[in-house]
Design an enzyme around this catalytic site. Structure first.
Site, PDB file in Angstrom:
ATOM      1  N   ASP A   1       0.840  -1.198   0.000  1.00 55.40           N
ATOM      2  CA  ASP A   1       0.000   0.000   0.000  1.00 55.40           C
ATOM      3  C   ASP A   1       0.878   1.252   0.000  1.00 55.40           C
ATOM      4  O   ASP A   1       1.772   1.397   0.830  1.00 55.40           O
ATOM      5  CB  ASP A   1      -0.885  -0.045   1.257  1.00 55.40           C
ATOM      6  CG  ASP A   1      -1.785   1.166   1.415  1.00 55.40           C
ATOM      7  OD1 ASP A   1      -1.921   1.940   0.453  1.00 55.40           O
ATOM      8  OD2 ASP A   1      -2.359   1.333   2.517  1.00 55.40           O
TER       9      ASP A   1
ATOM     10  N   HIS B   1      -4.281   4.104   6.736  1.00 58.18           N
ATOM     11  CA  HIS B   1      -3.121   3.747   5.921  1.00 58.18           C
ATOM     12  C   HIS B   1      -1.842   4.197   6.620  1.00 58.18           C
ATOM     13  O   HIS B   1      -1.751   5.329   7.105  1.00 58.18           O
ATOM     14  CB  HIS B   1      -3.204   4.409   4.543  1.00 58.18           C
ATOM     15  CG  HIS B   1      -4.445   4.067   3.790  1.00 58.18           C
ATOM     16  ND1 HIS B   1      -4.516   3.023   2.893  1.00 58.18           N
ATOM     17  CD2 HIS B   1      -5.681   4.630   3.806  1.00 58.18           C
ATOM     18  CE1 HIS B   1      -5.741   2.961   2.386  1.00 58.18           C
ATOM     19  NE2 HIS B   1      -6.467   3.923   2.925  1.00 58.18           N
TER      20      HIS B   1
END
Length: 554
Positions: free
Chosen positions: A194, A367
């Site tokens: 990610d 995130h």
């Protein structure tokens, strides 16, 4: 070790959203994630944007499994469309219980019943053709988030999904760093990580910090409180409920997806709702302002979302007024800033107080920041790195972080949608690109909306449309009645009305010219009329409305 492993991203690279990755080995396929994203402002009339999965259409029988990392729309939302369009017998769908419950809800909406959804526990590998697949527990802004480790004879590929290393998560344990380190010790072939927050230094805020901050904000509010967040952010819904309960306020859920996901979370034990705390939307006006909290969808300024409708005074159940406080417990997805700012401005116009993450730490990103990306790289020690889930800027920064922790530059592959990475016993290299891009959901239709259709919609929204109906003789092509001129959506109405007689004359002139040139085919005649009238209108008013000529023979 023979054979070639192909890692083909069909979405999620060079963009935020619509994540979809094909893993291919020995002519068999595992698909990881099937996400969507929402349209940008220039995509007039488009409802959803999906990855172009044309590559899979002729490979349906080769798909051994579909694995979903977590229940967010950008990883799960395209699943019913993919299954419907590919047809045939659906492969089994694997994911953790909350993810599969959300998938079932979506498939039910599309009347897709005969689909095998398999609840899968982290740390319990399963086989799918030549692949061995394992889910690894990660922390994110939704429960049951996982990384996916896919092993073949060549080695193991780890697709992280969305993650951060939250040491004090509000639901469940922290990420399984021990298992990630085991993969690193055993030798990880490829890390697909990610990249969403690769541009943010340090560490992401823990989810545990948000709850107390929300309660502090609530304690300062005298009127009604409206909290907007992602409907799938079940952690946040729980934190808002806890803060409301601590201050003796009732809670109303607004938005179909908010109600649906809260019910799913409650049934699986992820949300605890105190007895009697919920009130129905129709009962909102029955409660004093200081006794009510509304949890609403619309944190991204989506056109039809509940909060957007409230801001435009168009919601059937909630009418905002001066003294209300609207709390944005979410950060803008890149590309949504304009819509969010417009919504906030409308709220200020009404007289609402607006609280965002700039004012208080009322949201924690799901995130990981740069230091967490480096921690993932150091734990897993991959031979090759392919940054995922980000625009090109963030993918580049992710690659620089990999270099910083010792990954050789030649082993870092900064890719794009449709460009496969091929790995065999000799090493890794780019393969031949395949078709990729976007397909659109427009109402009930799904497909590749041609550029001309979007261009027409933009033209209509800017300068409107002129419809000109001309009646001609079948024998000689001459005009036999006054042309009819109709215009809609023009912002220059007075100028247009003054032009009508001149436009009729221009139509007659164009028809007369076509008759002399013996242009009798309706299609050709309409093209001539279009070109002549478009030029005439532009010369007179310096605007380019859409011109739609209609020719009728009598």
């Amino acid at each position: 070790m023979s054979g070639t492993l192909r890692v083909l991203p069909l979405g999620g690279l060079g963009e935020i959203g619509k994540n979809m990755t094909v893993l291919e080995y020995e002519d068999r396929i595992v698909l990881v994630d099937a996400g969507l994203r929402f349209p940008t402002a220039e995509m007039m009339g488009i409802d959803l944007v999906l990855p172009d999965f044309a590559y899979l259409r002729d490979r349906v029988d080769d798909i051994e499994a579909i694995v979903i990392t977590h229940g967010h729309e950008d990883h799960l939302g395209a699943l019913p469309f993919v299954l419907r369009e590919l047809g045939g017998e659906s492969p089994p769908i694997y994911g953790r219980p909350l993810t599969m419950a959300m998938a079932r809800s979506k498939l039910d909406e599309h009347r897709l019943k005969d689909v095998d959804l398999v609840d899968t526990k982290p740390g319990e590998p399963f086989d799918a053709g030549p692949f061995s697949i394992e889910l690894i527990h990660m922390t994110h802004s939704i429960p049951d988030a996982s990384a996916v480790a896919v092993t073949t004879e060549l080695g193991t590929v780890l697709i992280t999904g969305d993650y951060k290393f939250d040491q004090t998560p509000v639901d469940g344990g922290p990420a399984d760093m021990a298992r990630l380190a085991e993969l690193g010790r055993d030798g990880l072939l490829l890390l697909c990580g990610d990249s969403t927050n690769a541009d943010r230094p340090g560490w992401a805020l823990s989810e545990a910090v948000v709850g107390p901050k929300l309660e502090e904000v609530f304690a300062r509010c005298e009127g009604r409180i409206v909290v907007t967040c992602f409907a799938s952010n079940i952690h946040r819904v729980q934190q808002v409920v806890d803060a409301a309960a601590g201050l003796g306020r009732k809670v109303a859920l607004i938005g179909r997806s908010m109600k649906k996901n809260t019910n799913i979370g409650k049934s699986l034990g992820h949300i605890d709702l105190p007895e009697g705390i919920l009130v129905q939307p129709r009962e909102i006006d029955d409660w004093p302002d200081h006794k009510l909290v509304v949890i609403s969808t619309g944190s991204q300024g989506e056109p039809l979302s509940a909060l957007r409708r409230m801001a435009h005074r168009d919601h059937p159940q909630v009418e905002l007024r001066q003294g209300d406080t609207v709390v944005f417990s979410a950060t803008p997805i890149p590309g949504n800033e304009r819509a969010i700012n417009e919504t906030i401005d409308r709220l200020h116009q009404i007289g609402c107080d607006v609280v965002t993450t700039r004012d208080a730490p009322i949201h924690a990103s799901g995130h990981g920041y740069a230091e967490e990306i480096k921690l993932m790289l150091n734990l897993t020690q991959p031979e090759y790195v392919m940054p995922f889930h980000g625009d090109h800027k963030r993918i580049r920064l992710h690659g620089e972080l990999a270099e910083a922790v010792g990954v050789p530059e030649e082993n870092i592959f900064r890719g794009e949608n449709g460009l496969p990475l091929e790995i065999d016993a000799k090493g890794a290299r780019w393969g031949e690109p395949v078709q990729s891009g976007m397909i659109f959901v427009d109402g009930m239709d799904i497909g590749d909306v041609a550029d001309v259709a979007l261009r027409d919609r933009r033209m209509l929204s800017a300068d409107g449309i002129f419809v000109v109906v001309a009646t001609i003789s079948e024998q000689d092509g001459s005009s036999v009645a006054d042309p009819e001129v109709i215009f809609r959506g023009v912002s220059f109405k007075e100028e247009a009305e003054q032009l009508i007689d001149d436009i009729r004359d221009a139509v007659d002139d164009s028809i007369e010219k076509a008759a002399k040139e013996e242009i009798r085919e309706i299609d050709l005649l309409q093209q001539v009329l279009h070109d002549d009238l478009a030029q005439f209108v532009y010369e007179r008013i310096k605007r380019r409305p859409m011109v739609l000529p209609v020719v009728v023979e009598v």
